[in-house]
Design an enzyme around this catalytic site. Structure first.
Site, short mmCIF file in Angstrom:
data_model
loop_
_atom_site.label_atom_id
_atom_site.label_comp_id
_atom_site.label_asym_id
_atom_site.label_seq_id
_atom_site.Cartn_x
_atom_site.Cartn_y
_atom_site.Cartn_z
N TYR A 278 48.68 96.44 20.39
CA TYR A 278 48.19 95.81 19.16
C TYR A 278 49.15 94.69 18.71
CZ TYR A 278 44.81 99.56 17.84
OH TYR A 278 43.76 100.43 17.78
N CYS B 49 51.01 103.88 13.51
CA CYS B 49 51.29 102.61 14.18
C CYS B 49 51.79 101.62 13.13
CB CYS B 49 49.99 102.10 14.81
SG CYS B 49 50.08 100.44 15.46
N CYS C 221 58.48 100.53 15.57
CA CYS C 221 57.26 100.72 16.36
C CYS C 221 57.31 102.16 16.86
CB CYS C 221 57.25 99.75 17.54
SG CYS C 221 55.98 100.10 18.77
N1 DGL Z 1 52.95 101.94 18.29
C1 DGL Z 1 52.53 100.80 17.60
C2 DGL Z 1 53.46 100.35 16.50
O1 DGL Z 1 54.05 101.15 15.89
C3 DGL Z 1 51.78 99.77 18.33
C4 DGL Z 1 52.49 98.93 19.30
C5 DGL Z 1 51.55 97.99 20.01
O2 DGL Z 1 50.44 98.42 20.38
O3 DGL Z 1 51.95 96.84 20.19
O4 DGL Z 1 53.62 99.22 16.20
#
Ligand code: DGL
Length: 260
Positions: A45, A76, A186
């Site tokens: 994402y 996330c 993240c």
């Molecule tokens: N685990 C996610 C976050 O905390 C998403 C990371 C990604 O999909 O780039 O940002």
């Protein structure tokens, strides 16, 4: 839709990162039952536009609501920092979001320099800028985009030499700037804590937000009278949007592939 105490808690991420949050949720809320969605067909994402992330969140949330979830944890940082306000406005169940733990890092730092490793999407969000302005007045914040880390973790590569080199290239410049706290912004990056501990000097504290999210989820469930009233035994149902999901390398094999 009537929300019942014994409905599921929904948890989602672009991939396996949210499992680090799920693990804290399960220890703090042993009576609850969970649905976990890994939107790994659409990961990462962190390099998507805000509109694209919003669209993904709507799809996943519609699915979780169709399963009658009583509360949703957006496990996330990228989705939370970009879309949490829109989700709260659109749907009428509670949402718990996650943000990099910069407030707590600022309080812990003695050198008054903290590092934040997060995705491009999180670091460029308005919410992150706001939180940073509010809580880091006398603190220097060294921001670093963790390009490539999510992709490695999704492949289950948690310690190969390519990853070690990449991680070193991100944290070494922060060390030169005298950080004493490193914030993992993240949820995927929590899988790198053993590697980071090996790379970083012992005096550097590593902070993620998993326990804070679990505590906040407990508080909101209690406040809304939504804590489960019966112990149905620990259950998690896992869903993935990818046909060749790597989620199976991280969890027991009770995963279903869903298309939405
Ligand atoms: N685990 C996610 C976050 O905390 C998403 C990371 C990604 O999909 O780039 O940002």
């Amino acid at each position: 839709m009537k929300i019942s105490q014994n409905n599921y808690l929904g948890v989602f991420d672009s991939g396996v990162g949210g499992l680090t949050i799920l693990s804290s949720l399960k220890s703090m809320l042993p009576q609850e039952q969970f649905l976990y969605v890994s939107d790994d067909a659409n990961a990462p994402y962190g390099i998507k536009s805000k509109d694209e992330i919003t669209e993904r969140c709507f799809e996943v949330v519609d699915f979780l609501i169709s399963k009658r979830c009583k509360l949703i944890v957006v496990a996330c940082n990228t989705a939370s920092t970009n879309v949490i306000e829109v989700l709260r406005a659109k749907y009428n169940i509670p949402f718990i979001g996650i943000e990099p733990a910069i407030k707590s890092a600022s309080l812990k730092s003695k050198t008054k320099v903290i590092g934040v490793l997060a995705t491009r999407g999180t670091l460029s969000s308005r919410l992150f800028a706001q939180t940073s302005d509010n809580f880091t007045q006398n603190i220097r914040v060294i921001e670093q985009i963790g390009d490539g880390l999510v992709e490695s973790i999704e492949k289950g590569e948690l310690a190969n030499s390519k990853l070690v080199d990449l991680l070193n290239s991100y944290v070494k410049p922060m060390l030169y700037q005298n950080i004493d706290v490193l914030v993992l912004g993240c949820t995927h990056y929590s899988f790198l804590i053993p590697l980071l501990k090996a790379i970083l000097p012992k005096n550097i504290q590593i902070l993620d937000s998993a326990d804070a999210v679990a505590k906040q989820t407990f508080r909101i469930l209690k406040k809304e009278h939504l804590l489960s009233s019966k112990d149905l035994g620990e259950t998690v149902k896992y869903f993935s949007t990818a046909t060749n999901s790597t989620l199976l390398n991280f969890i027991p094999e009770n995963m279903k592939v869903v298309n939405f």
